[in-house]
Design a protein around this motif. Structure first.
Motif, PDB file in Angstrom:
ATOM      1  N   VAL A  24      74.421  25.825  43.212  1.00 21.97           N
ATOM      2  CA  VAL A  24      74.360  26.216  41.671  1.00 21.97           C
ATOM      3  C   VAL A  24      73.743  27.975  41.700  1.00 21.97           C
ATOM      4  CG1 VAL A  24      73.120  25.715  39.535  1.00 21.97           C
ATOM      5  CG2 VAL A  24      73.543  23.989  41.024  1.00 21.97           C
ATOM      6  N   THR A  25      74.572  28.632  40.669  1.00 26.00           N
ATOM      7  CA  THR A  25      74.253  29.883  40.411  1.00 26.00           C
ATOM      8  C   THR A  25      73.982  30.247  38.797  1.00 26.00           C
ATOM      9  OG1 THR A  25      76.533  30.871  40.155  1.00 26.00           O
ATOM     10  CG2 THR A  25      75.498  30.740  42.389  1.00 26.00           C
ATOM     11  N   GLU A  26      73.559  31.177  38.530  1.00 25.33           N
ATOM     12  CA  GLU A  26      73.461  31.617  37.025  1.00 25.33           C
ATOM     13  C   GLU A  26      74.941  31.367  36.450  1.00 25.33           C
ATOM     14  OE1 GLU A  26      74.734  35.337  38.942  1.00 25.33           O
ATOM     15  OE2 GLU A  26      73.185  33.903  39.526  1.00 25.33           O
ATOM     16  N   SER A  27      75.903  31.754  37.081  1.00 27.36           N
ATOM     17  CA  SER A  27      77.462  31.724  36.584  1.00 27.36           C
ATOM     18  C   SER A  27      77.448  30.292  36.170  1.00 27.36           C
ATOM     19  CB  SER A  27      78.402  32.433  37.447  1.00 27.36           C
ATOM     20  OG  SER A  27      78.322  31.611  38.648  1.00 27.36           O
ATOM     21  N   ASP A  28      77.047  29.382  36.541  1.00 32.91           N
ATOM     22  CA  ASP A  28      77.313  27.948  36.272  1.00 32.91           C
ATOM     23  C   ASP A  28      76.725  27.764  34.912  1.00 32.91           C
ATOM     24  OD1 ASP A  28      78.663  26.999  38.704  1.00 32.91           O
ATOM     25  OD2 ASP A  28      76.449  26.899  39.547  1.00 32.91           O
ATOM     26  N   VAL A  29      75.982  28.471  34.493  1.00 31.89           N
ATOM     27  CA  VAL A  29      75.501  28.606  33.040  1.00 31.89           C
ATOM     28  C   VAL A  29      76.172  29.088  31.829  1.00 31.89           C
ATOM     29  CG1 VAL A  29      73.223  28.656  31.680  1.00 31.89           C
ATOM     30  CG2 VAL A  29      73.131  28.279  33.880  1.00 31.89           C
ATOM     31  N   VAL A  30      76.780  30.380  32.132  1.00 31.38           N
ATOM     32  CA  VAL A  30      77.461  30.889  31.255  1.00 31.38           C
ATOM     33  C   VAL A  30      78.758  30.335  30.536  1.00 31.38           C
ATOM     34  CG1 VAL A  30      78.806  33.445  30.829  1.00 31.38           C
ATOM     35  CG2 VAL A  30      76.726  33.131  32.461  1.00 31.38           C
ATOM     36  N   GLY A  31      78.954  30.201  29.299  1.00 29.01           N
ATOM     37  CA  GLY A  31      79.959  30.038  28.747  1.00 29.01           C
ATOM     38  C   GLY A  31      79.516  28.262  28.214  1.00 29.01           C
ATOM     39  N   GLN A  32      78.320  27.917  28.348  1.00 28.82           N
ATOM     40  CA  GLN A  32      77.794  26.525  27.862  1.00 28.82           C
ATOM     41  C   GLN A  32      76.199  26.689  27.498  1.00 28.82           C
ATOM     42  OE1 GLN A  32      78.099  23.474  30.768  1.00 28.82           O
ATOM     43  NE2 GLN A  32      77.301  24.724  32.195  1.00 28.82           N
ATOM     44  N   TRP A  33      75.780  25.832  26.605  1.00 34.46           N
ATOM     45  CA  TRP A  33      74.298  25.720  26.411  1.00 34.46           C
ATOM     46  C   TRP A  33      73.944  25.120  27.432  1.00 34.46           C
ATOM     47  CZ3 TRP A  33      71.347  27.404  22.538  1.00 34.46           C
ATOM     48  CH2 TRP A  33      72.280  27.822  21.288  1.00 34.46           C
ATOM     49  N   ALA A  34      72.611  25.369  28.008  1.00 32.13           N
ATOM     50  CA  ALA A  34      71.925  24.699  29.262  1.00 32.13           C
ATOM     51  C   ALA A  34      70.435  24.632  28.897  1.00 32.13           C
ATOM     52  CB  ALA A  34      72.053  25.772  30.290  1.00 32.13           C
ATOM     53  N   VAL A  35      69.845  23.490  29.608  1.00 30.25           N
ATOM     54  CA  VAL A  35      68.476  23.330  29.615  1.00 30.25           C
ATOM     55  C   VAL A  35      67.986  23.381  30.984  1.00 30.25           C
ATOM     56  CG1 VAL A  35      66.692  21.510  29.356  1.00 30.25           C
ATOM     57  CG2 VAL A  35      68.488  21.832  27.583  1.00 30.25           C
ATOM     58  N   PHE A  36      67.036  24.452  31.383  1.00 29.73           N
ATOM     59  CA  PHE A  36      66.281  24.521  32.766  1.00 29.73           C
ATOM     60  C   PHE A  36      64.909  23.555  32.340  1.00 29.73           C
ATOM     61  CE2 PHE A  36      69.561  27.654  33.337  1.00 29.73           C
ATOM     62  CZ  PHE A  36      69.508  27.530  34.537  1.00 29.73           C
ATOM     63  N   PHE A  37      64.844  22.556  33.146  1.00 25.94           N
ATOM     64  CA  PHE A  37      63.777  21.375  33.112  1.00 25.94           C
ATOM     65  C   PHE A  37      62.875  21.766  34.352  1.00 25.94           C
ATOM     66  CE2 PHE A  37      61.652  17.484  32.317  1.00 25.94           C
ATOM     67  CZ  PHE A  37      61.594  17.588  30.830  1.00 25.94           C
ATOM     68  N   PHE A  38      61.985  22.584  34.228  1.00 23.58           N
ATOM     69  CA  PHE A  38      61.040  22.698  35.423  1.00 23.58           C
ATOM     70  C   PHE A  38      59.800  21.723  35.563  1.00 23.58           C
ATOM     71  CE2 PHE A  38      62.888  26.946  35.003  1.00 23.58           C
ATOM     72  CZ  PHE A  38      62.874  27.283  36.218  1.00 23.58           C
ATOM     73  N   TYR A  39      59.421  21.331  36.683  1.00 24.97           N
ATOM     74  CA  TYR A  39      58.584  20.345  36.750  1.00 24.97           C
ATOM     75  C   TYR A  39      58.011  20.677  38.207  1.00 24.97           C
ATOM     76  CZ  TYR A  39      61.726  17.698  39.635  1.00 24.97           C
ATOM     77  OH  TYR A  39      62.700  17.373  40.514  1.00 24.97           O
ATOM     78  N   PRO A  40      56.511  20.022  38.311  1.00 26.71           N
ATOM     79  CA  PRO A  40      56.013  20.565  39.511  1.00 26.71           C
ATOM     80  C   PRO A  40      56.485  19.908  40.750  1.00 26.71           C
ATOM     81  CG  PRO A  40      54.394  19.939  37.811  1.00 26.71           C
ATOM     82  CD  PRO A  40      55.684  19.848  37.393  1.00 26.71           C
ATOM     83  N   ALA A  41      56.613  18.886  40.821  1.00 26.18           N
ATOM     84  CA  ALA A  41      56.926  18.331  42.114  1.00 26.18           C
ATOM     85  C   ALA A  41      57.595  16.789  42.200  1.00 26.18           C
ATOM     86  CB  ALA A  41      55.769  18.148  43.137  1.00 26.18           C
ATOM     87  N   ASP A  42      58.621  16.263  42.974  1.00 20.85           N
ATOM     88  CA  ASP A  42      59.083  14.999  43.141  1.00 20.85           C
ATOM     89  C   ASP A  42      57.892  14.331  43.660  1.00 20.85           C
ATOM     90  OD1 ASP A  42      61.427  16.279  42.547  1.00 20.85           O
ATOM     91  OD2 ASP A  42      62.464  15.939  44.548  1.00 20.85           O
ATOM     92  N   PHE A  43      58.275  12.879  43.429  1.00 19.73           N
ATOM     93  CA  PHE A  43      57.246  11.724  44.057  1.00 19.73           C
ATOM     94  C   PHE A  43      55.868  12.034  43.279  1.00 19.73           C
ATOM     95  CE2 PHE A  43      60.566  12.111  47.458  1.00 19.73           C
ATOM     96  CZ  PHE A  43      60.937  10.635  47.441  1.00 19.73           C
TER      97      PHE A  43
END
Length: 187
Positions: A24-43
């Motif tokens: 995934v790169t920033e170019s995958d975002v351009v041209g559409q709406w996007a949500v970046f959903f950050f969270y601390p850790a899996d499990f």
């Protein structure tokens, strides 16, 4: 934290999406709406409840032209293991991005330096790659996908209707405001 109205920075990362590892790169975002959903850790504890909540709303987000990228500093391998072992995480169809280099978390200003974890943060990015909304909460405070969806609808409305703004608690279909000298002091 002056990220609003700024363009997202370049990045490249490995991710897990629908049974496959992808880049995934920033170019995958351009041209559409996007949500970046950050969270601390899996499990962990609050994180799966939030990611599951977003998964429950993913179809509606897709209908609105929104792609979701969940991001933690775990690897894409860890994301796959979590996806395979948790019923809640197993229903996720959106992209789970690994950020073990901390590049993306630093780019968005949400890395907890010294801990190597991302803050609990959400960014709504428009089709031009510009951040339109953000939310950061403390460790123990989970987010609500319904409110995220409401904010996306408002951001999309404002983009499609220059000169109009959405007031507090605005819901799709409700009245908006057209800021003008006539409104000053009358709201």
């Amino acid at each position: 934290m002056a990220a609003i109205n700024t363009k997202i920075l370049p990045f490249k990362a490995q991710a897990f999406r629908q049974g496959k590892f992808v880049e995934v790169t920033e170019s995958d975002v351009v041209g559409q709406w996007a949500v970046f959903f950050f969270y601390p850790a899996d499990f962990t504890f609050v994180c799966p409840t939030e990611l599951g909540d977003v998964a429950d709303h993913y179809e509606e987000l897709q209908k609105r032209g929104v792609e979701v990228f969940s991001v933690s500093t775990d690897t894409h391998f860890t994301h796959k293991a979590w996806h395979d072992s948790s019923d809640t995480i197993g229903k996720i169809k959106y992209t789970m991005v690994g950020d073990p280099t901390h590049e993306i978390s630093r780019n968005f200003g949400v890395l907890r330096e010294g801990q190597g974890l991302a803050d609990r943060a959400t960014f709504i990015v428009d089709p031009d790659g510009v951040i339109q909304a953000m939310e950061v909460t403390a460790e123990g405070i989970g987010r609500n996908a319904e409110d995220l969806l409401r904010k996306i609808k408002a951001a999309q409305y404002v983009r499609a209707h220059p000169g109009e703004v959405c007031p507090a608690k605005w819901q799709e279909g409700e009245e908006t405001l057209a800021p003008s000298l006539d409104l000053v002091g009358k709201i």
